[in-house]
Design a protein around this motif. Structure first.
Motif, PDB file in Angstrom:
ATOM      1  N   ARG A  74       0.830  -1.213   0.000  1.00 43.55           N
ATOM      2  CA  ARG A  74       0.000   0.000   0.000  1.00 43.55           C
ATOM      3  C   ARG A  74       0.860   1.256   0.000  1.00 43.55           C
ATOM      4  NH1 ARG A  74      -2.725  -2.997   3.798  1.00 43.55           N
ATOM      5  NH2 ARG A  74      -2.052  -1.674   5.531  1.00 43.55           N
ATOM      6  N   LEU A  75       1.951   1.222   0.766  1.00 43.79           N
ATOM      7  CA  LEU A  75       2.841   2.388   0.811  1.00 43.79           C
ATOM      8  C   LEU A  75       3.550   2.579  -0.525  1.00 43.79           C
ATOM      9  CD1 LEU A  75       4.318   2.003   4.394  1.00 43.79           C
ATOM     10  CD2 LEU A  75       2.607   3.664   3.628  1.00 43.79           C
ATOM     11  N   GLN A  76       3.933   1.478  -1.182  1.00 42.62           N
ATOM     12  CA  GLN A  76       4.574   1.575  -2.495  1.00 42.62           C
ATOM     13  C   GLN A  76       3.620   2.223  -3.501  1.00 42.62           C
ATOM     14  OE1 GLN A  76       8.051   0.844  -1.575  1.00 42.62           O
ATOM     15  NE2 GLN A  76       7.863   0.489  -3.740  1.00 42.62           N
ATOM     16  N   VAL A  77       2.351   1.844  -3.450  1.00 50.86           N
ATOM     17  CA  VAL A  77       1.353   2.464  -4.330  1.00 50.86           C
ATOM     18  C   VAL A  77       1.193   3.937  -3.966  1.00 50.86           C
ATOM     19  CG1 VAL A  77      -1.117   2.487  -4.894  1.00 50.86           C
ATOM     20  CG2 VAL A  77       0.127   0.323  -4.807  1.00 50.86           C
ATOM     21  N   GLN A  78       1.186   4.234  -2.690  1.00 51.09           N
ATOM     22  CA  GLN A  78       0.997   5.609  -2.214  1.00 51.09           C
ATOM     23  C   GLN A  78       2.163   6.511  -2.629  1.00 51.09           C
ATOM     24  OE1 GLN A  78      -0.455   5.690   1.795  1.00 51.09           O
ATOM     25  NE2 GLN A  78       0.223   7.791   2.102  1.00 51.09           N
ATOM     26  N   LEU A  79       3.334   5.931  -2.859  1.00 51.99           N
ATOM     27  CA  LEU A  79       4.475   6.725  -3.327  1.00 51.99           C
ATOM     28  C   LEU A  79       4.200   7.350  -4.695  1.00 51.99           C
ATOM     29  CD1 LEU A  79       7.528   4.492  -2.340  1.00 51.99           C
ATOM     30  CD2 LEU A  79       6.813   6.645  -1.288  1.00 51.99           C
ATOM     31  N   ARG A  80       3.239   6.783  -5.427  1.00 48.88           N
ATOM     32  CA  ARG A  80       2.898   7.314  -6.747  1.00 48.88           C
ATOM     33  C   ARG A  80       1.638   8.183  -6.718  1.00 48.88           C
ATOM     34  NH1 ARG A  80       4.412   2.049  -7.428  1.00 48.88           N
ATOM     35  NH2 ARG A  80       2.316   1.257  -7.708  1.00 48.88           N
ATOM     36  N   ALA A  81       1.158   8.514  -5.531  1.00 47.89           N
ATOM     37  CA  ALA A  81      -0.056   9.328  -5.410  1.00 47.89           C
ATOM     38  C   ALA A  81       0.185  10.732  -5.947  1.00 47.89           C
ATOM     39  CB  ALA A  81      -0.493   9.394  -3.941  1.00 47.89           C
ATOM     40  N   ARG A  82      -0.884  11.385  -6.357  1.00 45.94           N
ATOM     41  CA  ARG A  82      -0.782  12.775  -6.823  1.00 45.94           C
ATOM     42  C   ARG A  82      -0.572  13.735  -5.666  1.00 45.94           C
ATOM     43  NH1 ARG A  82      -5.520  13.382 -11.338  1.00 45.94           N
ATOM     44  NH2 ARG A  82      -4.486  12.145 -12.929  1.00 45.94           N
ATOM     45  N   ASN A  83      -1.081  13.372  -4.518  1.00 48.51           N
ATOM     46  CA  ASN A  83      -1.068  14.219  -3.327  1.00 48.51           C
ATOM     47  C   ASN A  83       0.317  14.160  -2.667  1.00 48.51           C
ATOM     48  OD1 ASN A  83      -1.447  15.290  -0.774  1.00 48.51           O
ATOM     49  ND2 ASN A  83      -3.446  14.339  -0.486  1.00 48.51           N
ATOM     50  N   GLY A  84       0.995  15.307  -2.577  1.00 47.26           N
ATOM     51  CA  GLY A  84       2.332  15.365  -1.966  1.00 47.26           C
ATOM     52  C   GLY A  84       2.364  14.900  -0.526  1.00 47.26           C
ATOM     53  N   PRO A  85       1.434  15.358   0.329  1.00 47.84           N
ATOM     54  CA  PRO A  85       1.442  14.872   1.717  1.00 47.84           C
ATOM     55  C   PRO A  85       1.250  13.352   1.832  1.00 47.84           C
ATOM     56  CG  PRO A  85       0.201  16.898   1.598  1.00 47.84           C
ATOM     57  CD  PRO A  85       0.531  16.506   0.176  1.00 47.84           C
TER      58      PRO A  85
END
Length: 184
Positions: free
Chosen positions: A103-114
């Motif tokens: 989940r964190l690996q996917v979140q590294l590609r999120a649009r949201n900087g925070p």
């Protein structure tokens, strides 16, 4: 309507407005206190799970970390170097089994900087194997705060690949050297 009635009406309206504002402030404070109390309980729960070292308990706790507040609380606990922790191998294994690492690996590609910053912060403080490999792309992130969180999370004294990664990032001139020095 005479002057006295107008004054009484104005006074009543002012009292009603001030009462409403006071109720709003009290309700917002109560909500903030409930959130803080929930965070304190959750942090205590995370600390106990990390200190206990039971793999199943650790996996359950890591699997439950899904929303922003839970991520912030886990990052807060992981930053505390004085707290007892299971071995890195156990954190890595249970992080993968629980799905947190994915989940964190996917979140590294999120649009949201925070959101990317929270993922970097947790991955950095988990001190997982291949930490530099996971963090190095974030040293070139579009968000300068994410880049600085990645710098702060580099295990400079623990991983021989960390220093060359930092030098490569500095040579791209996307990191301000004075801000990097503040983080080290």
């Amino acid at each position: 309507m005479d002057l006295f009635q107008a004054f009484a009406l104005l006074f009543a309206g002012t009292v009603a407005l001030l009462t409403g504002l006071a109720l709003l402030v009290v309700s917002r404070k109560a909500l903030r206190d409930r959130r803080e109390s929930k965070s304190v309980r959750r942090r205590r729960h995370y600390r106990r799970a990390l200190a206990h070292g039971d793999p199943r308990r650790l996996r359950r706790v890591l699997a439950a970390v899904r929303d922003r507040e839970q991520q912030v609380n886990l990052a807060f606990v992981l930053q505390d170097d004085s707290a007892p922790r299971p071995p890195v191998e156990a954190l890595d294994r249970e992080g993968r089994r629980s799905g947190l690492t994915a989940r964190l690996q996917v979140q590294l590609r999120a649009r949201n900087g925070p959101a990317r910053g929270r993922a970097v912060l947790i991955l950095a403080h988990l001190r997982l194997p291949q930490g530099v490999t996971r963090l190095e792309p974030m040293l070139d992130d579009d968000d300068p705060d994410v880049r600085l969180v990645a710098v702060a999370g580099l295990p400079l004294g623990e991983d021989p690949d960390a220093v060359p990664a930092l030098v490569r990032a500095l040579s791209k001139r996307r990191l301000a050297p004075e801000r990097v020095i503040e983080r080290l």
